[in-house]
Scaffold this active site. Structure first.
Site, PDB file in Angstrom:
ATOM      1  N   GLU A   1     -11.507   4.159  -0.181  1.00 29.63           N
ATOM      2  CA  GLU A   1     -11.831   4.432   1.219  1.00 29.63           C
ATOM      3  C   GLU A   1     -12.680   5.691   1.381  1.00 29.63           C
ATOM      4  O   GLU A   1     -12.399   6.721   0.794  1.00 29.63           O
ATOM      5  CB  GLU A   1     -10.548   4.564   2.069  1.00 29.63           C
ATOM      6  CG  GLU A   1      -9.480   5.473   1.532  1.00 29.63           C
ATOM      7  CD  GLU A   1      -8.454   4.768   0.690  1.00 29.63           C
ATOM      8  OE1 GLU A   1      -8.803   3.746   0.067  1.00 29.63           O
ATOM      9  OE2 GLU A   1      -7.316   5.214   0.622  1.00 29.63           O
TER      10      GLU A   1
ATOM     11  N   ASP B   1      -3.409  -2.929  -2.281  1.00 28.04           N
ATOM     12  CA  ASP B   1      -4.473  -1.924  -2.236  1.00 28.04           C
ATOM     13  C   ASP B   1      -4.435  -1.062  -3.508  1.00 28.04           C
ATOM     14  O   ASP B   1      -3.401  -0.977  -4.182  1.00 28.04           O
ATOM     15  CB  ASP B   1      -4.290  -1.024  -1.003  1.00 28.04           C
ATOM     16  CG  ASP B   1      -5.498  -0.122  -0.784  1.00 28.04           C
ATOM     17  OD1 ASP B   1      -5.323   0.960  -0.202  1.00 28.04           O
ATOM     18  OD2 ASP B   1      -6.614  -0.493  -1.212  1.00 28.04           O
ATOM     19  N   ASN B   2      -5.557  -0.443  -3.845  1.00 28.03           N
ATOM     20  CA  ASN B   2      -5.622   0.607  -4.884  1.00 28.03           C
ATOM     21  C   ASN B   2      -5.320   0.147  -6.299  1.00 28.03           C
ATOM     22  O   ASN B   2      -4.781   0.921  -7.102  1.00 28.03           O
ATOM     23  CB  ASN B   2      -4.668   1.757  -4.546  1.00 28.03           C
ATOM     24  CG  ASN B   2      -4.819   2.261  -3.158  1.00 28.03           C
ATOM     25  OD1 ASN B   2      -3.903   2.165  -2.333  1.00 28.03           O
ATOM     26  ND2 ASN B   2      -5.992   2.793  -2.845  1.00 28.03           N
TER      27      ASN B   2
ATOM     28  N   LYS C   1       2.391   3.751  -5.705  1.00 27.80           N
ATOM     29  CA  LYS C   1       1.771   2.776  -6.623  1.00 27.80           C
ATOM     30  C   LYS C   1       2.734   2.300  -7.704  1.00 27.80           C
ATOM     31  O   LYS C   1       2.644   1.176  -8.160  1.00 27.80           O
ATOM     32  CB  LYS C   1       0.493   3.356  -7.239  1.00 27.80           C
ATOM     33  CG  LYS C   1      -0.492   3.898  -6.199  1.00 27.80           C
ATOM     34  CD  LYS C   1      -0.686   2.918  -5.017  1.00 27.80           C
ATOM     35  CE  LYS C   1      -1.282   3.586  -3.792  1.00 27.80           C
ATOM     36  NZ  LYS C   1      -1.158   2.753  -2.572  1.00 27.80           N
TER      37      LYS C   1
ATOM     38  N   ASP D   1       0.834  -1.213   0.000  1.00 25.48           N
ATOM     39  CA  ASP D   1       0.000   0.000   0.000  1.00 25.48           C
ATOM     40  C   ASP D   1       0.865   1.257   0.000  1.00 25.48           C
ATOM     41  O   ASP D   1       0.481   2.281   0.574  1.00 25.48           O
ATOM     42  CB  ASP D   1      -0.909  -0.020   1.242  1.00 25.48           C
ATOM     43  CG  ASP D   1      -2.026   1.016   1.156  1.00 25.48           C
ATOM     44  OD1 ASP D   1      -2.575   1.383   2.220  1.00 25.48           O
ATOM     45  OD2 ASP D   1      -2.328   1.482   0.039  1.00 25.48           O
TER      46      ASP D   1
END
Ligand SMILES: CNc1ncnc2c1ncn2[C@@H]1O[C@H](/C=C/CNC(=O)c2cc(-c3ccc(F)cc3)cc(O)c2O)[C@@H](O)[C@H]1O
Ligand SMILES: [Mg+2]
Length: 214
Positions: free
Chosen positions: A199, A169-170, A144, A141
């Site tokens: 989120e 994540d993401n 990126k 996380d």
């Protein structure tokens, strides 16, 4: 000078949560991010997917890339049995300082080892620093564009074993296209997408769970 958002998030924990109660720390951060200031924590919706994967894996060794304020660190560590360690890497000293206090407020400092530094420098040192042979679970996380280089580094350092689980994540927002392409097309991974939302918003996002096949 003005406080920073992480400092205001920490103050919300200290004012609203119960010392030693991880769930109240999680709820205090989620409340703060929904009603006061958005912050890039994995959040409650994706957080419950994270919880279910951690419970399924029951890791004895776990790694988190990108501590930030320690929200996902607390989510993961609260589910770990005694004797297991979550190693979390954070290279921003101000964020690390806030995260240490959040983790301590939750009473989880004995299950977490927060290491200040860059993942690229620290991953090759995991064996010598902690005697870690391989990680059962890795939560990704951080920046990126660093997801892909860092899992390739984990492979090179032989820190993954057949069955190691990566949870990223993401993968939709902000997005990690090169990482997704790699784990979904490499013969060394079996990948699965868990659709969710960014989120504290209605924007689509999700987690990618990838099993290393060796
Ligand atoms: C590269 N090696 C590294 N080694 C150690 N720590 C590293 C690190 N890279 C970054 N970090 C740290 O991880 C954290 C970075 C997280 C980056 N995350 C995001 O950008 C992010 C961003 C969003 C986001 C989504 C939509 C939007 F409009 C705005 C933001 C949502 C998220 O869930 C995110 O995770 C910081 O604490 C940083 O200092
Ligand atoms: Mg994130």
């Amino acid at each position: 000078t003005r406080s920073t958002r992480p400092q205001r998030l920490l103050r919300a924990v200290q004012q609203k949560a119960i010392k030693g109660d991880p769930q109240s720390v999680i709820s205090a951060i989620d409340y703060f991010c929904r009603h006061s200031e958005w912050a890039m924590n994995v959040g409650d919706e994706k957080g419950s997917i994270l919880d279910s994967v951690v419970c399924e894996v029951c890791p004895t060794t776990a790694l988190e890339l990108g501590t930030y304020c320690g929200y996902s660190t607390v989510r993961i560590a609260r589910l770990l049995p005694p004797g297991t360690k979550l190693i979390t890497l954070e290279f921003n000293p101000a964020f690390a300082a806030v995260a240490r206090q959040v983790i301590e407020y939750a009473g989880l400092q004995n299950k977490v080892c927060l290491v200040e530094g860059a993942s690229g420098d620290l991953i090759p040192k995991m064996c010598q620093m902690f005697g870690i042979k391989t990680f059962d679970f890795v939560f990704i996380d951080h920046w990126k564009d660093r997801y892909l280089p860092d899992i390739k580094l984990l492979e090179e350092c032989q820190l993954l074993r057949k069955g190691s689980i990566l949870l990223a994540d993401n993968v939709i927002c902000p997005g990690t296209p090169e990482y997704l392409e790699y784990v979904r097309n490499s013969p060394h991974y079996e990948s699965k997408y868990f659709k969710s939302h960014l989120e504290y918003t209605k924007v689509e996002d999700g987690l990618e769970k990838s099993v290393f096949l060796g």
